[in-house]
Design a protein around this motif. Structure first.
Motif, PDB file in Angstrom:
ATOM      1  N   LYS A 192      -8.286  -1.706 -26.492  1.00  0.00           N
ATOM      2  CA  LYS A 192      -9.468  -0.935 -26.097  1.00  0.00           C
ATOM      3  C   LYS A 192      -9.912   0.041 -27.189  1.00  0.00           C
ATOM      4  O   LYS A 192     -10.894   0.739 -27.039  1.00  0.00           O
ATOM      5  N   GLY A 193      -9.135   0.105 -28.276  1.00  0.00           N
ATOM      6  CA  GLY A 193      -9.493   0.981 -29.391  1.00  0.00           C
ATOM      7  C   GLY A 193      -8.755   2.304 -29.422  1.00  0.00           C
ATOM      8  O   GLY A 193      -9.126   3.210 -30.170  1.00  0.00           O
ATOM      9  N   PHE A 194      -7.693   2.440 -28.630  1.00  0.00           N
ATOM     10  CA  PHE A 194      -6.926   3.679 -28.589  1.00  0.00           C
ATOM     11  C   PHE A 194      -6.196   3.879 -29.909  1.00  0.00           C
ATOM     12  O   PHE A 194      -5.637   2.950 -30.477  1.00  0.00           O
ATOM     13  N   ASN A 195      -6.200   5.120 -30.420  1.00  0.00           N
ATOM     14  CA  ASN A 195      -5.535   5.450 -31.678  1.00  0.00           C
ATOM     15  C   ASN A 195      -4.394   6.418 -31.374  1.00  0.00           C
ATOM     16  O   ASN A 195      -4.631   7.589 -31.068  1.00  0.00           O
ATOM     17  N   PHE A 196      -3.158   5.950 -31.477  1.00  0.00           N
ATOM     18  CA  PHE A 196      -1.984   6.750 -31.132  1.00  0.00           C
ATOM     19  C   PHE A 196      -1.709   7.888 -32.119  1.00  0.00           C
ATOM     20  O   PHE A 196      -0.880   8.746 -31.859  1.00  0.00           O
TER      21      PHE A 196
END
Length: 124
Positions: A77-81
């Protein structure tokens, strides 16, 4: 005694008024400061954009305030940790990462528990 002619730092036009004045107008002052702080402003703007996107994804994935998902789904979904606003460490050594009021904790290499609000962590 002759007064040295002062010029605007932005447009080099003569400045009239107070002795400590550096710009001929608000427009020149704003243009100068926007150019001077462009890199810092872009860094902040881009960081806020990533944090906002991360929070939006967490809100979407966690409508009830407590659920589980996987790392792959969040990344898809495009999450950046790499971006979060705070870390909460539990008494047992667990770490919740927060994007404002939305948080997550790694359960293992793939599984992630999503939570809402720091107050909710008192039950863990």
């Amino acid at each position: 005694m002759s007064e040295e002619q002062r010029t605007c730092l932005e447009c080099n036009e003569p400045i009239k008024g107070r002795a400590d004045k550096k710009f001929c107008s608000d427009g020149c002052r704003n243009a100068y400061n926007n150019r001077e702080f462009r890199d810092v402003n872009n860094l902040i703007r881009n960081t806020n954009r990533v944090l906002s996107k991360n929070r939006k994804i967490l809100v979407e994935m966690n409508p009830t305030g407590k659920t589980k998902t996987t790392r792959d789904i969040l990344v898809g979904k495009g999450f950046n940790f790499d971006y979060f606003t705070s870390i909460y460490e539990t008494k047992k050594g667990g770490r919740y990462y927060f994007c404002y009021d939305q948080g997550y904790i790694f359960l293992d290499a793939q599984s992630i528990a999503l939570v809402k609000k720091l107050e909710d962590l008192n039950n863990h």
